[in-house]
Design an enzyme around this catalytic site. Structure first.
Site, PDB file in Angstrom:
ATOM      1  N   SER A 110       8.608 -24.610  52.441  1.00 48.71           N
ATOM      2  CA  SER A 110       8.013 -23.706  53.711  1.00 48.71           C
ATOM      3  C   SER A 110       8.718 -22.459  54.015  1.00 48.71           C
ATOM      4  O   SER A 110      10.042 -22.235  53.459  1.00 48.71           O
ATOM      5  CB  SER A 110       8.673 -24.594  55.077  1.00 48.71           C
ATOM      6  OG  SER A 110       8.364 -25.947  54.844  1.00 48.71           O
ATOM      7  N   CYS A 111       7.652 -21.254  54.094  1.00 48.45           N
ATOM      8  CA  CYS A 111       8.444 -20.142  55.442  1.00 48.45           C
ATOM      9  C   CYS A 111       7.536 -20.518  56.706  1.00 48.45           C
ATOM     10  O   CYS A 111       7.040 -21.683  57.438  1.00 48.45           O
ATOM     11  CB  CYS A 111       8.088 -19.554  54.336  1.00 48.45           C
ATOM     12  SG  CYS A 111       6.234 -19.020  54.422  1.00 48.45           S
ATOM     13  N   LYS A 112       7.734 -19.591  57.189  1.00 43.84           N
ATOM     14  CA  LYS A 112       6.937 -19.211  58.751  1.00 43.84           C
ATOM     15  C   LYS A 112       5.897 -20.278  58.157  1.00 43.84           C
ATOM     16  O   LYS A 112       5.448 -20.762  59.378  1.00 43.84           O
ATOM     17  CB  LYS A 112       7.450 -17.945  58.974  1.00 43.84           C
ATOM     18  CG  LYS A 112       6.497 -17.885  60.397  1.00 43.84           C
ATOM     19  CD  LYS A 112       6.764 -16.371  61.629  1.00 43.84           C
ATOM     20  CE  LYS A 112       6.255 -15.534  61.046  1.00 43.84           C
ATOM     21  NZ  LYS A 112       6.659 -14.300  61.747  1.00 43.84           N
TER      22      LYS A 112
END
Length: 947
Positions: A864-866
């Site tokens: 995940s990231c933003k």
């Protein structure tokens, strides 16, 4: 069935026909529909002529399919750029999408360009060629050499070589000629992998209900021994992106409506408590209305199975995970079994619509708990700690679950008695005893007793034995109790660190006989006491021993039932001893089949009545505890619960997606199923968020959301039918405990271990590791605070270590997958532990090692990231190439080129296109200077875009 497969080679599952013709379901509930074998192409060019005769071209090939219905070109794929080479060999292949499946009549146009820069925005046309798929399949060795026609029609631009690729056992081939043998003449449901057994999605039906809209990419890469491997990426959306949040919203609404009903059933309360109850019910009503509106909006959305990153702050979609996709890499090497590697990518579970101005859940909850004691004084409530409110919810949940089970078992006992079945009586009695003992044990808690006392004291007209009902003393008592509340704001009887029972009655009675709308006012004579209601009958003094008697009656009633069953069985055994015929006839005539039931019925009825009485009292007591919690929470607690619901919804949708993907992949792996049954699976979330600005709030949300997944268990059930709609996972439960049921077709379900088939809850152990990699993390490391990241990594390392210890004790290590790299899991854990405590900037080795451990433990991988679009793409492609290097001997010289191919033309750039309608990663040059080098995209693939 076998005869129908012999001629297929590769089989494709037609899911539409599957649902339309259920009578044709065989094997695992699947119709294998003969189709054209999958066609995938590799490309090369010879003798290309650049626009400038003194230089070699930077060649790329654009591939288009001619739509047979509308007769127009549809751009399908593009190869990477091979620089300064007149005979380029392209690593990026061509695969046909589901909306334009290959048929012999399909026409393909290849256009070769000389690219002036790596962005491909400026290039010169060199030549083009057209062929049909039928021509390729009929050609010798399924290979065509086509002349390129230049813009002036002169065939002097060179040639393009088209070869068919097949995912299967490969021959040893040279660089210029790539073919494969036809796959074995069967259509296996599961392909054994070098790393773990995985399901072939093209042939396995179970992915149909959950995964859809595949995007496929194919490559050929050189190994260290100068042979070729074929690599195929497949990215898919997941229907659980929307179905899980919809189900959760329904459960949230139902739970809150039940809470409102429980509050109504508390009975008559004094004015102060009644006004608090009304205010709390109004708050619940607001949340219920908002959730109903959100659910109605989601129900309007059809045919959509992912939320693009550009909608992450959209109010109506806040419960939906951002950009949730699965990605599988399939690797075929010479003389080796195919290997599969799966990963789930999703935007960080966070409340984007609500924003991060005041931080995320972790910070907000800590601040809220610290301030709640002062709220309790302001609202004249009893303060209960988080442990007590959690216990109250647990008691409510357990009691609600056990009561119908006890009632059902009691009815079954009477049925067995009517049938005079000794074996039936014995079995049902054991079940009834177990459930009743569990019920009694749940209620053996001082919290229930103290809450009942507090509830009694909150009723109209209650007078404690220490109180004199004179107006003057009532005013004095009010001031005294207010002072006590400040000094000891948590008067819960009998619990560690809390005051005795009298404190409960005193702190509660100050609110009795008081109109909640009135407040203490200042007059000329100073503070005026609150007025009493007149003409309210006084209740008798509260009997503190009453609850102990009621609660103990359940156990006594059970003992009576057990004694009666023992007596009946003993009499039955005595009758079975040899007796003279006349005596036997007398026994038969003097005992009719109804005797057992008649003797048991009053005792069983009494047991059920006692259970009902206890449930009613316990339910009211625990509801009163939660009323205090809710009243102290106004309004912040309700907003925090709403935020937590949003974050958990996103996290659970991702987890359910990963669990289903991993389950399908391991259906024929007995070691995996044994591990799943005995210990459970680790779910490792990799996060690339920075600990600066808004992203620190996202990380605080994500930490709580991932932690809350510990309240989730999975069960595998047998589907009612093999219809696709009956294969969708279902969620049940309440906020403190959810169960996700995963249905499987009957014949597949029958192959599972007995305990799993019997409905054993399957555990998942979520762990989160975070390392920020962008320019904001640089600022945080140099001028800010990274303690949140350090604490998260240390805490989750300890959880991962504990999981491995439990796994080692219960499951033979032979059940775990084998990898080429022989590093032991224990050694990897030691290395991870050292990295977690090492003060090193952007220590991405933490993520690499954690991911490697997860794969070795048969776990579920998440990144995940933003928005799961840019940094996530860099991480996924890097991990894939690292696996090719470490497990499949990808040539070191080919590593960077393979990485660039995947980032430039692979599934991840298609993911970017799906999200923002632009094939550019949202980075700029300044940002990338702060990135670790291996996380930087190739030149020409990034730029300023609206993400």
């Amino acid at each position: 069935m076998e005869d129908g497969i012999q001629h297929l080679g590769h089989c494709m599952v037609d899911m539409k026909e599957l649902s339309a013709d259920p009578e044709g379901l065989i094997a695992a509930g699947v119709i294998l529909t003969p189709k054209l074998p999958q066609v995938e192409l590799s490309l090369a060019c010879n003798d290309l002529v650049a626009s400038g005769r003194d230089r070699k071209p930077n060649a790329l090939v654009q591939v288009a399919v001619i739509d047979p219905h509308q007769q127009h070109l549809v751009t399908q794929a593009c190869t990477e750029i091979v620089e300064a080479n007149k005979d380029p060999l392209f690593l990026t292949g061509v695969t046909f999408p589901s909306e334009y499946p290959a048929s012999p009549e399909t026409l393909v146009k290849l256009t070769v360009y000389d690219s002036k820069d790596k962005s491909q925005e400026s290039s010169n046309f060199l030549g083009s060629a057209t062929f049909s798929v039928g021509d390729l399949l009929r050609a010798k060795d399924e290979r065509l050499t086509l002349s390129l026609r230049s813009s002036d029609g002169v065939c002097a631009a060179g040639t393009v070589v088209v070869s068919r690729l097949k995912m299967g056992e490969m021959e040893e081939v040279d660089v210029d000629h790539i073919t494969t043998d036809i796959p074995p003449q069967k259509c296996p449901l599961v392909c054994d992998s070098a790393s773990h057994a995985c399901v072939d999605r093209e042939n396995y039906p179970l992915t149909g209900p959950v995964f859809k809209n595949p995007v496929c990419k194919v490559y050929r890469f050189q190994t260290m021994d100068s042979k070729w491997m074929l690599v195929r990426e497949q990215m898919e959306e997941c229907t659980l992106s929307f179905s899980i949040p919809r189900q959760l919203l329904s459960l949230y609404i139902q739970q809150d409506m039940n809470r409102v009903q429980d509050l109504r059933e508390l009975g008559e309360l004094s004015p102060h408590w009644d006004n608090l109850r009304k205010e709390v019910m109004a708050r619940y009503g607001g949340i219920i209305g908002y959730y109903q509106e959100t659910l109605a909006e989601l129900d309007k959305i059809t045919g959509r199975s992912f939320k693009p990153s550009c909608c992450k702050a959209q109010k109506s979609l806040e419960f939906i995970p951002i950009n949730l996709h699965t990605q599988r890499m399939r690797v075929t090497c010479p003389r080796k079994t195919d290997a599969f590697y799966d990963i789930v990518t999703v935007g960080a579970p966070a409340a984007h619509f609500q924003g991060f101005k005041c931080g995320g859940l972790q910070r907000l909850l800590s601040r809220y708990e610290a301030e709640k004691k002062s709220f309790s004084t302001a609202y004249q409530c009893i303060y209960y700690s988080p442990e007590h409110t959690a216990k109250a919810q647990e008691v409510l949940s357990t009691v609600s679950l056990l009561q119908p089970l006890i009632t059902s078992s009691a009815d079954q006992l009477l049925q067995a008695a009517q049938e005079r079945s000794s074996t039936g009586l014995k079995d049902v009695l054991k079940k009834l005893s177990d459930k009743t003992e569990q019920f009694v044990h749940t209620l053996k808690d001082e919290l229930v007793k103290s809450a009942l006392l507090a509830l009694h004291a909150a009723q109209p007209g209650y007078v404690s034995k220490n109180q004199k009902p004179t107006p003057a003393q009532a005013g004095q008592h009010q001031g005294h109790v207010h002072q006590c509340s400040e000094q000891n704001p948590s008067p819960v009887q009998g619990l560690p660190g809390h005051s005795p029972a009298t404190s409960v009655t005193e702190s509660t009675v100050m609110c009795n006989n008081v109109d909640g709308s009135q407040t203490t006012t200042k007059g000329e004579g100073g503070t005026l006491p609150l007025k009493h209601q007149d003409s309210i009958p006084h209740h008798k003094e509260y009997d503190e021993e009453e609850w102990d008697r009621v609660w103990a009656n359940v156990a006594k009633c059970l003992n009576c039932v057990i004694a009666m069953v023992d007596k009946l069985q003993e009499e039955d055994n005595n009758r079975q001893e040899p007796v003279p015929e006349q005596q036997l006839a007398d026994v038969i005539t003097s005992h009719n089949p109804g005797d057992w039931k008649e003797q048991l019925c009053p005792l069983v009825t009494r047991l059920k009545d006692c259970v009902m009485e206890v449930v009613g009292k316990a339910k009211r007591a625990m509801t009163f505890v939660l009323l205090q919690e809710a009243a102290c929470s106004i309004p912040q607690g309700f907003l925090l619960q709403q935020r937590r619901d949003v974050v958990f919804s996103q996290a659970l949708a991702a987890l359910a997606c990963g669990f289903v993907m991993r389950l399908y992949a391991g259906m024929e792996d007995k070691g995996f199923l044994r591990q799943l049954q005995l210990v459970g699976l680790v779910a490792q979330f990799e996060s690339l968020l920075s600990t600066y600005s808004e992203e620190i709030g996202m990380l605080e949300d994500m930490e709580v959301g991932i932690s809350d997944l510990q309240r989730v268990v999975f069960k595998i059930t047998e589907a009612k039918t093999d219809d696709l709609s009956d294969l969708q996972p279902l969620v049940c439960g309440r906020r403190d405990h959810f169960t996700v049921e995963v249905p499987l077709p009957r014949l597949v379900f029958q192959t599972l271990p007995e305990e799993i088939k019997e409905g054993k809850p399957l555990q998942v152990f979520p762990v989160l590791f975070n390392v920020g990699i962008n320019e904001q993390q640089t600022i945080a490391e140099r001028f800010g605070d990274i303690s949140l990241q350090e604490r998260i990594n240390q805490k989750n390392f300890e959880m991962l270590e504990a999981y491995y210890k439990s796994l080692s004790e219960k499951v033979p290590l032979e059940c775990l997958p084998c990898f080429q790299t022989q590093t032991d899991v224990k050694e990897l854990l030691e290395t991870l532990g050292q990295n977690v405590v090492t003060k090193k900037r952007k220590n991405v080795e933490i993520l690499w090692i954690a991911g490697s451990i997860c794969r070795r433990l048969n776990g579920i991988r998440f990144t995940s990231c933003k928005s799961a679009k840019d940094r996530t793409s860099m991480s996924v492609t890097l991990e894939q190439c690292a696996l090719l290097r470490d497990e499949h001997q990808l040539s070191k010289d080919c590593f960077i080129r393979a990485l660039d191919c995947m980032r430039r033309e692979g599934c991840r750039i298609e993911n970017v296109q799906k999200n923002i309608r632009c094939r550019k990663y949202a980075f700029n040059m300044l940002q990338l200077m702060a990135f670790p080098k291996c996380y930087r995209p190739p030149e020409g693939t990034y730029g300023k875009v609206d993400s």
